[in-house]
Write a protein that holds these residues in place. Sequence first.
Motif, short mmCIF file in Angstrom:
data_model
loop_
_atom_site.label_atom_id
_atom_site.label_comp_id
_atom_site.label_asym_id
_atom_site.label_seq_id
_atom_site.Cartn_x
_atom_site.Cartn_y
_atom_site.Cartn_z
N MET A 1 30.61 31.32 32.13
CA MET A 1 31.99 31.66 32.47
C MET A 1 32.04 33.16 32.71
O MET A 1 31.66 33.94 31.83
N VAL A 2 32.47 33.57 33.89
CA VAL A 2 32.59 34.98 34.23
C VAL A 2 34.09 35.32 34.33
O VAL A 2 34.82 34.69 35.08
N ILE A 3 34.49 36.31 33.54
CA ILE A 3 35.89 36.75 33.52
C ILE A 3 35.96 38.12 34.19
O ILE A 3 35.30 39.05 33.74
N PHE A 4 36.72 38.23 35.25
CA PHE A 4 36.97 39.51 35.91
C PHE A 4 38.33 40.00 35.44
O PHE A 4 39.32 39.26 35.50
N HIS A 5 38.39 41.24 34.98
CA HIS A 5 39.65 41.79 34.47
C HIS A 5 39.61 43.31 34.58
O HIS A 5 38.57 43.90 34.88
N LEU A 6 40.76 43.92 34.34
CA LEU A 6 40.85 45.38 34.27
C LEU A 6 41.59 45.74 32.99
O LEU A 6 42.56 45.07 32.61
N ASP A 7 41.15 46.79 32.33
CA ASP A 7 41.78 47.21 31.08
C ASP A 7 43.24 47.59 31.26
O ASP A 7 44.06 47.33 30.39
N GLU A 8 43.58 48.19 32.39
CA GLU A 8 44.95 48.67 32.59
C GLU A 8 45.86 47.63 33.27
O GLU A 8 47.03 47.91 33.52
N CYS A 9 45.36 46.44 33.51
CA CYS A 9 46.14 45.39 34.17
C CYS A 9 46.93 44.59 33.12
O CYS A 9 46.35 44.01 32.21
N LYS A 10 48.25 44.55 33.28
CA LYS A 10 49.09 43.85 32.29
C LYS A 10 48.82 42.35 32.29
O LYS A 10 48.92 41.70 31.26
N HIS A 11 48.46 41.78 33.44
CA HIS A 11 48.15 40.35 33.51
C HIS A 11 46.84 40.06 32.77
O HIS A 11 46.73 39.05 32.07
N SER A 12 45.85 40.95 32.94
CA SER A 12 44.59 40.80 32.22
C SER A 12 44.81 40.91 30.72
O SER A 12 44.26 40.14 29.94
N LEU B 174 43.05 31.17 43.64
CA LEU B 174 42.49 29.92 43.12
C LEU B 174 41.91 30.02 41.71
O LEU B 174 41.91 29.05 40.97
N TYR B 175 41.39 31.18 41.34
CA TYR B 175 40.67 31.30 40.06
C TYR B 175 41.43 32.14 39.04
O TYR B 175 40.87 32.58 38.05
N ALA B 176 42.71 32.33 39.30
CA ALA B 176 43.57 33.09 38.39
C ALA B 176 44.11 32.16 37.31
O ALA B 176 44.37 30.98 37.55
N TYR B 177 44.26 32.73 36.13
CA TYR B 177 44.88 32.03 35.01
C TYR B 177 45.88 32.99 34.38
O TYR B 177 45.63 34.19 34.33
N GLU B 178 46.98 32.45 33.94
CA GLU B 178 47.98 33.23 33.23
C GLU B 178 48.04 32.72 31.79
O GLU B 178 47.50 31.64 31.50
N PRO B 179 48.68 33.45 30.88
CA PRO B 179 48.71 33.02 29.48
C PRO B 179 49.16 31.57 29.28
O PRO B 179 48.60 30.85 28.45
N GLN B 180 50.13 31.11 30.04
CA GLN B 180 50.61 29.74 29.88
C GLN B 180 49.63 28.70 30.42
O GLN B 180 49.86 27.50 30.27
N PRO C 89 43.45 38.96 36.71
CA PRO C 89 42.25 38.35 36.15
C PRO C 89 41.86 37.09 36.93
O PRO C 89 42.71 36.41 37.50
N ARG C 90 40.58 36.82 36.96
CA ARG C 90 40.08 35.57 37.53
C ARG C 90 38.88 35.11 36.72
O ARG C 90 38.18 35.93 36.12
N ILE C 91 38.71 33.82 36.68
CA ILE C 91 37.63 33.21 35.90
C ILE C 91 36.86 32.27 36.82
O ILE C 91 37.44 31.38 37.44
N ILE C 92 35.57 32.51 36.88
CA ILE C 92 34.68 31.72 37.72
C ILE C 92 33.63 31.05 36.82
O ILE C 92 33.11 31.67 35.90
N PHE C 93 33.32 29.80 37.12
CA PHE C 93 32.27 29.08 36.39
C PHE C 93 31.02 28.99 37.27
O PHE C 93 31.11 28.78 38.48
N VAL C 94 29.86 29.14 36.64
CA VAL C 94 28.57 29.05 37.33
C VAL C 94 27.71 28.11 36.51
O VAL C 94 27.60 28.26 35.29
#
Length: 179
Positions: free
Chosen positions: A76-87, A153-159, A130-135
Amino acid sequence: MMIRAVLSFLVLLGAVSSVFAAGKKGEKEREDRKYIPKTGKRVPQMMHRGWGDQLIWAQTYEEALYWARKAGKPLMVIFHLDECKHSQALKKVFADNQKIQKTLDEDFIVLNLVYETTDKHLSPDGQYVPRIIFVDPSMTVRADIAGRYSNRLYAYEPQDENLLLENMDKAKKLLKDEL
């Protein structure tokens, strides 16, 4: 005599309610506890970046691919940024969800990145966070395991934590069915 009986009753009532309150507090504390692996508490790594300090995180994409192949587990690869409120919002739900943490610890190789990789397969519909990719262990990016948003397509939100758990189960099932 009557006053003594009433005072005794009040003391007994206070003792009983404090026992019940302590029981409720204990239940709440058990719910709030962080996930601890079967092997015991681990020393948190810096690579967790708040996504799960008891998980073993790969440091690079190449290392994660090696571990996935060697262990026969999906990545599972999680792409995020520290300063991103969604991340940040997704990270909180992700790190606090005991089922997500347990499943990742037992069945996945995990990597979180605050930068893009040179592998364009990891951004099939663009570079956003944020986006999450599976390999899978054969190094195939599972573009068929997506979130609920048609424009990301690969975005997830808290809900979306239940959908994320479903997709994690799907990644495990596809692994068993296809490899």
